[in-house]
Design an enzyme around this catalytic site. Sequence first.
Site, PDB file in Angstrom:
ATOM      1  N   ASP A  41      -4.119  -1.228  17.304  1.00 34.29           N
ATOM      2  CA  ASP A  41      -3.551  -0.020  17.909  1.00 34.29           C
ATOM      3  C   ASP A  41      -4.216   1.243  17.406  1.00 34.29           C
ATOM      4  O   ASP A  41      -4.877   1.240  16.374  1.00 34.29           O
ATOM      5  CB  ASP A  41      -2.062   0.070  17.532  1.00 34.29           C
ATOM      6  N   LYS A  62      -3.127   3.318  22.145  1.00 30.99           N
ATOM      7  CA  LYS A  62      -2.383   4.106  23.130  1.00 30.99           C
ATOM      8  C   LYS A  62      -2.321   5.539  22.659  1.00 30.99           C
ATOM      9  O   LYS A  62      -2.058   5.800  21.498  1.00 30.99           O
ATOM     10  CB  LYS A  62      -0.950   3.583  23.251  1.00 30.99           C
ATOM     11  N   MET A 177       8.238   9.916  16.683  1.00 32.75           N
ATOM     12  CA  MET A 177       7.937  10.230  18.085  1.00 32.75           C
ATOM     13  C   MET A 177       8.768  11.419  18.586  1.00 32.75           C
ATOM     14  O   MET A 177       9.158  11.454  19.748  1.00 32.75           O
ATOM     15  CB  MET A 177       8.202   9.004  18.975  1.00 32.75           C
TER      16      MET A 177
HETATM   17  C1  LIG Z   1       5.297   3.917  18.109  1.00 34.04           C
HETATM   18  S1  LIG Z   1       5.851   4.630  16.600  1.00 34.04           S
HETATM   19  C2  LIG Z   1       5.250   3.413  15.487  1.00 34.04           C
HETATM   20  C3  LIG Z   1       5.880   3.487  14.131  1.00 34.04           C
HETATM   21  C4  LIG Z   1       5.259   2.501  13.153  1.00 34.04           C
HETATM   22  N1  LIG Z   1       5.496   1.138  13.567  1.00 34.04           N
HETATM   23  C5  LIG Z   1       5.748   2.703  11.726  1.00 34.04           C
HETATM   24  O1  LIG Z   1       6.472   1.849  11.186  1.00 34.04           O
HETATM   25  O2  LIG Z   1       5.373   3.709  11.115  1.00 34.04           O
HETATM   26  C6  LIG Z   1       4.714   5.959  16.402  1.00 34.04           C
HETATM   27  C7  LIG Z   1       5.321   7.095  15.618  1.00 34.04           C
HETATM   28  O3  LIG Z   1       5.317   6.789  14.234  1.00 34.04           O
HETATM   29  C8  LIG Z   1       5.115   7.974  13.497  1.00 34.04           C
HETATM   30  N2  LIG Z   1       3.862   7.846  12.732  1.00 34.04           N
HETATM   31  C9  LIG Z   1       3.092   6.761  12.633  1.00 34.04           C
HETATM   32  N3  LIG Z   1       2.056   6.986  11.801  1.00 34.04           N
HETATM   33  C10 LIG Z   1       2.181   8.244  11.367  1.00 34.04           C
HETATM   34  C11 LIG Z   1       1.447   9.079  10.472  1.00 34.04           C
HETATM   35  N4  LIG Z   1       0.359   8.658   9.842  1.00 34.04           N
HETATM   36  N5  LIG Z   1       1.895  10.327  10.264  1.00 34.04           N
HETATM   37  C12 LIG Z   1       3.002  10.775  10.847  1.00 34.04           C
HETATM   38  N6  LIG Z   1       3.737  10.044  11.692  1.00 34.04           N
HETATM   39  C13 LIG Z   1       3.345   8.796  11.945  1.00 34.04           C
HETATM   40  C14 LIG Z   1       5.038   9.116  14.495  1.00 34.04           C
HETATM   41  O4  LIG Z   1       6.324   9.641  14.661  1.00 34.04           O
HETATM   42  C15 LIG Z   1       4.552   8.394  15.734  1.00 34.04           C
HETATM   43  O5  LIG Z   1       4.879   9.109  16.901  1.00 34.04           O
END
Ligand SMILES: C[S@@+](CC[C@H](N)C(=O)[O-])C[C@H]1O[C@@H](n2cnc3c(N)ncnc32)[C@H](O)[C@@H]1O
Length: 268
Positions: A41, A62, A177
């Site tokens: 991803d 995505k 998100m």
């Molecule tokens: C589809 S969700 C996936 C979450 C992921 N599975 C997790 O456990 O972190 C995507 C969201 O995770 C958060 N996110 C993921 N990586 C991030 C990062 N490095 N910094 C800030 N937010 C992050 C954001 O809110 C982003 O919109």
Amino acid sequence: MKATPSDRGIVYLVGAGPGDPGLITVRGAECLQQADVVIYDRLANPALLAYAGHAQLIDVGKEPERHAVPQSRITALLLEHAQAGKIVVRLKGGDPFVFGRGGEEAEALSLAGVPFVVVPGVSSAVAGPAYAGIPVTHRDLACSFTVATGHRASCVDDPACDWRRLARTSDTLIYLMGVRNLPHIVAATVEAGRPPTTPVAVIQDATCEGQRTVVGTLENIASLAEEIEPPAVIIIGEVVRLREKLNWYEEQQPALACQPCLDLSEIS
Ligand SMILES: C[S@@+](CC[C@H](N)C(=O)[O-])C[C@H]1O[C@@H](n2cnc3c(N)ncnc32)[C@H](O)[C@@H]1O
């Protein structure tokens, strides 16, 4: 743990961690080393692909608001490669079962009788705040936290979303998100009875070299964080005040960023 080749193939649903490549688990890195195919991803740090020396790499990244590869196609790829007898790693940002559609993919594998293993990852929901110097709980300030999606926060009048109820569930509220809907999230939180002076932090690109954190209150964070871009973690609650004392990463970042990945050949 060694990934074992199988006649029928196998899928490892692996959490890549939040961005810093050092935050993948040892088991996750071992799975990458064994992989024939890696399907990854956008939020999985591409530096981690270096572990998968001989694997075919398939990018299904995505962008926000846009699915580059439809979920049905991703699921079909997992089945196709596993049923061809391959060791497949499905590499997802953070933890695969936290808003990562890992549950749906596991359901499809289960339905098709394809063996799968879940390798949990370090979620941005807790690692983001940690790298911003914010513990999600603290004995004196917060004994609970809620992690929610901010994606549907615009539907404040939809009882299925019920953002006001969410705001009453825990001391600390964490939204993933949620950048686009930050004004709705803070409005619902104030309507739920949280004081407008409650501190809020928004952490962009958490645990990465370019991590950026904006701090304000429920009253002013929507305007202060206007320039924040996804991915970002929103954290609301008294624990945010601890950042004044605990902001370890951003203060020392030049020394701490870009640490090399662990060399697993040394320990396997
Ligand atoms: C589809 S969700 C996936 C979450 C992921 N599975 C997790 O456990 O972190 C995507 C969201 O995770 C958060 N996110 C993921 N990586 C991030 C990062 N490095 N910094 C800030 N937010 C992050 C954001 O809110 C982003 O919109």
